[in-house]
Design an enzyme around this catalytic site. Structure first.
Site, short mmCIF file in Angstrom:
data_model
loop_
_atom_site.label_atom_id
_atom_site.label_comp_id
_atom_site.label_asym_id
_atom_site.label_seq_id
_atom_site.Cartn_x
_atom_site.Cartn_y
_atom_site.Cartn_z
N ASP A 102 82.31 48.61 3.21
CA ASP A 102 82.05 49.27 1.93
C ASP A 102 83.18 49.06 0.93
O ASP A 102 83.34 49.85 -0.01
CB ASP A 102 81.81 50.77 2.14
CG ASP A 102 82.93 51.43 2.93
OD1 ASP A 102 83.92 50.75 3.26
OD2 ASP A 102 82.81 52.64 3.22
N ASP A 153 86.58 51.14 -3.40
CA ASP A 153 85.81 51.74 -2.32
C ASP A 153 84.45 52.15 -2.89
O ASP A 153 84.37 52.98 -3.80
CB ASP A 153 86.56 52.97 -1.78
CG ASP A 153 85.81 53.70 -0.68
OD1 ASP A 153 84.62 53.40 -0.45
OD2 ASP A 153 86.41 54.59 -0.04
N LYS A 175 96.72 62.38 4.25
CA LYS A 175 96.67 62.61 2.80
C LYS A 175 97.75 63.62 2.41
O LYS A 175 97.83 64.70 2.99
CB LYS A 175 95.30 63.15 2.40
CG LYS A 175 94.16 62.17 2.62
CD LYS A 175 92.82 62.80 2.28
CE LYS A 175 91.67 61.83 2.55
NZ LYS A 175 90.35 62.45 2.28
#
Length: 360
Positions: free
Chosen positions: A111, A223, A162
């Site tokens: 993707d 993305d 993250k």
């Protein structure tokens, strides 16, 4: 460099309703299934054998691509019975590889739209003697991504979750979703259970002293996980901002596929695609959008940064901005749909039922 694995098993839940009937890699971008662009770029880089790791709607892939000979490739298909994650999927297809233990194997996430110099990533892998090499890209806002800091030679130092605070943003480099594995390393991934290559395989290799090399390539990277990103990626392919040898026509403001019909006074701009058998009627304006095969855009409709599904219909004077219309859905005349709206497959919205302004 002759072999690659393409991970195309995801359900594409963030892209629904585009992925209700179609697996994410088979949704059309710039007139062809997105996977076609990845396969063509791999072939241009010298890859000739590709194994597709499939799962969701797996029976769609082989009827379209066959053995890959039309693209100059030999394609094999391996379907997961149960979802195995990125690492588990890589391990699950290992038996189909022909490489020797020290040979490089290229691995793509299914993707990511990128202008990555694939040959340069392989050269980096070979010249540094790495066990795994990763394509890294720099982002302006790293908070939504796991971070991959490297030393001055490009060797990976850590894989960080993250960041939650400004102090945790130690780099703007992120994992861009393309790797080169030493063939023997693939065999160390546990078999028969879900494994995340990002959360399990890479950190464990690093802690065991393996050499993981990062190569920063800051060319085009996107993305395609959300509808807005997918629409943007398709437009960028048409405009030539994202390179692909698989775009079925010349790059420019628009791409009109064979058998599509566009009225002489309809206006198509900003990388708009009109698929086979689709019709854009008089006075319609379509900007930065994808009109999938068989869809109908009626007179005076205005469509911006949106995707109109297969055989869907948008009524006269309707205004769509940043929306996704599922396959077979019907939007009646004089509706207004704004950013983030998703209309499910085969839904019907009556004329004038949804508005953000007066009906006058």
């Amino acid at each position: 460099m002759t072999e690659a694995i393409l991970l195309v098993g995801g359900k594409g839940t963030r892209l629904r309703p585009l992925t209700v009937h179609t697996p994410k890699p088979m949704v059309r971008a710039a007139g062809v299934p997105f996977l076609t662009h990845q396969l063509a770029r791999a072939r241009a880089a010298g890859v000739d054998h590709i194994v597709l790791a499939t799962s969701y709607l797996a029976d769609v892939f082989e009827p379209y691509f066959g053995d890959g000979s039309s693209l100059g490739l030999h394609i094999e298909y391996v379907t997961e019975v149960e979802p195995l994650g990125t690492g588990g999927a890589i391990r699950n297809v290992a038996a189909r590889l022909h490489s020797a233990p020290d040979d490089p194997v290229l691995i793509f996430n299914g993707d990511i739209l990128t202008g990555l110099d694939i040959r340069a990533l392989v050269r980096t892998h070979e010249t540094t003697g790495a066990d795994v090499s990763l394509h890294l890209t720099k982002v302006t806002d790293p908070r939504a991504y796991g971070l991959v800091p490297t030393d001055e030679t490009g060797r990976v130092l850590a894989f960080l979750e993250k960041p939650q605070t400004p102090e945790e943003i130690v780099t703007d480099q992120i994992n861009a979703g393309a790797y080169v594995f030493r063939r023997s390393v693939i065999d160390t991934i546990p078999q028969g259970r879900p494994v995340s290559v990002e959360r399990e395989t890479f950190p464990e290799l690093l802690s065991a002293g393996a050499h993981l090399q990062g190569m920063v390539d800051s060319t085009y990277w996107l993305d395609l996980g959300t509808p807005a990103a997918f629409v943007r990626g398709s437009a960028d392919l048409v405009l030539g901002r994202a390179p692909s040898p698989a775009v079925p026509g010349r790059c420019g403001d628009r791409l009109i596929l064979p058998t599509a019909r566009v009225a002489p006074d309809a206006k198509l701009t900003d990388g708009t695609v009109v698929g086979e058998g689709a019709y854009v009627a008089e006075g319609a304006r379509v900007s930065g959008s994808t009109i999938l095969p068989g869809a109908v855009i009626e007179p005076g409709a205005v469509i911006t940064d949106s995707l109109i599904g297969i055989r869907a219909r948008v009524g006269e004077r309707s205004i769509l901005t940043g929306t996704v219309i599922g396959d077979g859905a019907i939007i009646g005349a004089d509706n207004e749909l704004r950013d983030g709206a998703r209309i499910w497959c085969d839904a019907k919205i009556p004329a004038g039922a949804v508005r953000f302004s007066s009906d006058q």
